[in-house]
Design an enzyme around this catalytic site. Structure first.
Site, PDB file in Angstrom:
ATOM      1  N   SER A  77       0.827  -1.209   0.000  1.00 43.79           N
ATOM      2  CA  SER A  77       0.000   0.000   0.000  1.00 43.79           C
ATOM      3  C   SER A  77       0.860   1.257   0.000  1.00 43.79           C
ATOM      4  O   SER A  77       1.690   1.460   0.890  1.00 43.79           O
ATOM      5  CB  SER A  77      -0.895  -0.013   1.249  1.00 43.79           C
ATOM      6  OG  SER A  77      -1.397   1.275   1.524  1.00 43.79           O
ATOM      7  N   GLY A  78       0.668   2.105  -1.005  1.00 41.07           N
ATOM      8  CA  GLY A  78       1.381   3.370  -1.037  1.00 41.07           C
ATOM      9  C   GLY A  78       1.080   4.232   0.171  1.00 41.07           C
ATOM     10  O   GLY A  78       1.983   4.871   0.732  1.00 41.07           O
ATOM     11  N   TYR A  79      -0.168   4.232   0.568  1.00 42.03           N
ATOM     12  CA  TYR A  79      -0.582   4.967   1.781  1.00 42.03           C
ATOM     13  C   TYR A  79       0.168   4.414   2.998  1.00 42.03           C
ATOM     14  O   TYR A  79       0.712   5.161   3.813  1.00 42.03           O
ATOM     15  CB  TYR A  79      -2.089   4.788   1.949  1.00 42.03           C
ATOM     16  CG  TYR A  79      -2.754   5.644   3.004  1.00 42.03           C
ATOM     17  CD1 TYR A  79      -3.680   6.617   2.642  1.00 42.03           C
ATOM     18  CD2 TYR A  79      -2.501   5.471   4.364  1.00 42.03           C
ATOM     19  CE1 TYR A  79      -4.321   7.394   3.601  1.00 42.03           C
ATOM     20  CE2 TYR A  79      -3.118   6.235   5.331  1.00 42.03           C
ATOM     21  CZ  TYR A  79      -4.039   7.197   4.944  1.00 42.03           C
ATOM     22  OH  TYR A  79      -4.657   7.957   5.899  1.00 42.03           O
ATOM     23  N   ASP A 134       1.859  -1.099  -5.506  1.00 45.56           N
ATOM     24  CA  ASP A 134       1.299   0.216  -5.803  1.00 45.56           C
ATOM     25  C   ASP A 134       2.461   1.110  -6.240  1.00 45.56           C
ATOM     26  O   ASP A 134       3.324   1.456  -5.433  1.00 45.56           O
ATOM     27  CB  ASP A 134       0.626   0.770  -4.542  1.00 45.56           C
ATOM     28  CG  ASP A 134       0.017   2.150  -4.743  1.00 45.56           C
ATOM     29  OD1 ASP A 134       0.187   2.733  -5.827  1.00 45.56           O
ATOM     30  OD2 ASP A 134      -0.614   2.647  -3.805  1.00 45.56           O
ATOM     31  N   CYS A 136      -3.678  11.244  -2.403  1.00 46.60           N
ATOM     32  CA  CYS A 136      -4.553  10.117  -2.098  1.00 46.60           C
ATOM     33  C   CYS A 136      -6.013  10.555  -2.129  1.00 46.60           C
ATOM     34  O   CYS A 136      -6.386  11.513  -1.445  1.00 46.60           O
ATOM     35  CB  CYS A 136      -4.209   9.549  -0.731  1.00 46.60           C
ATOM     36  SG  CYS A 136      -5.285   8.180  -0.258  1.00 46.60           S
ATOM     37  N   ARG A 159      -5.211   2.168 -12.998  1.00 41.99           N
ATOM     38  CA  ARG A 159      -6.190   2.832 -12.143  1.00 41.99           C
ATOM     39  C   ARG A 159      -6.530   4.201 -12.728  1.00 41.99           C
ATOM     40  O   ARG A 159      -5.640   4.960 -13.102  1.00 41.99           O
ATOM     41  CB  ARG A 159      -5.608   2.997 -10.743  1.00 41.99           C
ATOM     42  CG  ARG A 159      -6.467   3.842  -9.809  1.00 41.99           C
ATOM     43  CD  ARG A 159      -5.857   3.901  -8.433  1.00 41.99           C
ATOM     44  NE  ARG A 159      -5.856   5.258  -7.898  1.00 41.99           N
ATOM     45  CZ  ARG A 159      -5.309   5.618  -6.735  1.00 41.99           C
ATOM     46  NH1 ARG A 159      -4.721   4.694  -5.997  1.00 41.99           N
ATOM     47  NH2 ARG A 159      -5.332   6.861  -6.334  1.00 41.99           N
TER      48      ARG A 159
END
Length: 255
Positions: free
Chosen positions: A39-41, A79, A116, A152
């Site tokens: 996850s990039g977050y 990601d 995001c 995406r």
């Protein structure tokens, strides 16, 4: 490591959770998930303590992803944000994450540096033709044809998202991923699935997480991911216990 493409063909829907480091990746595998997402977050939060606005570099993301790939035997979906530049940069990014062991990469059509959608009101996306060129470059750059490219689109208008999805599939994307803010109901997801002609990748956030049931998700998604459960669970547990520890100066009765 299992082939993600074959896994999708066998299971129809691959269920995944989001990892933010090698330890969380191992726990996701231990829990029994089919695959995981770097996850990039999660990486931005854990690696730099910063929000998901592309503060970290490609090489910093790559370092975490490589460690995750080395720690598990299930497929890793990486990601890669906007692929960190133009089409030429995207070619290098594709090869680097492929060499690190990723089974798939997710690339978005936001302007770089990205924001995001979970925490930003304003989302700026590049012209569709620009992202089509980037995807074509990534398809040409990959050496392993089994590496899946998940395109995406951060378009929030449903018609525009479907238009872009069709173009991204024509450019060589294997799977299309909308953001949760785009569609408001399951019918919208069905329309995108049918319009693009390929299964979707869904990151189960907001209404996707609360309103959809498993049967609906499996009707439209090749990949269904809970991207932030591990990060949020770990964060809440640390916050609760550390506050109690700071107050009591004892670990004997932690929550």
């Amino acid at each position: 490591m299992p082939n993600l493409k074959q896994l999708i063909q066998t299971k129809k829907t691959v269920w995944a959770a989001g990892a933010f480091d090698a330890l969380s990746a191992r726990l996701i595998q231990e829990a029994g998930f089919d695959a995981l997402l770097t996850s990039g977050y999660g990486i931005s939060s854990s690696f730099l303590g910063e929000p998901d606005t592309e503060f970290y570099t490609m090489t910093e993301n790559l370092a975490v992803t490589r460690n995750v790939c080395n720690a598990v035997s299930i497929p890793v979906i990486a990601d890669i944000d906007t692929a960190y530049g133009n089409a030429v940069s995207a070619m290098r990014t594709t090869r680097e994450f492929e060499n690190a062991g990723a089974a798939a990469v997710i690339v978005e059509d936001q302007v770089s540096p990205k924001r995001c959608p979970c925490s930003s009101v304003q989302i700026d996306i590049v012209p569709m033709e620009e992202h089509v060129g980037k995807l074509r470059a990534m398809v040409a750059a990959r050496r392993n044809p089994e590496l899946l490219i998940i395109a995406r689109t951060d378009a929030v208008d449903p018609a525009e998202a479907i238009r872009r999805g069709k173009a991204y599939v024509a450019a060589g994307a294997d799977i299309i991923q909308p953001i949760s803010r785009c569609f408001k109901n399951f019918a919208g997801l069905q329309a995108m699935r049918e319009g693009c002609g390929v299964p979707l990748s869904l990151q189960l956030l907001a209404w996707l997480e609360t309103d959809l049931d498993r049967k609906q998700i499996e009707q439209v998604a090749a990949v269904a991911t809970y991207p932030l459960v591990a990060l949020m669970s770990a964060t809440q547990a640390m916050r609760t216990n550390l506050r109690a520890l700071a107050e009591a100066k004892s670990s004997k009765q932690l929550p």
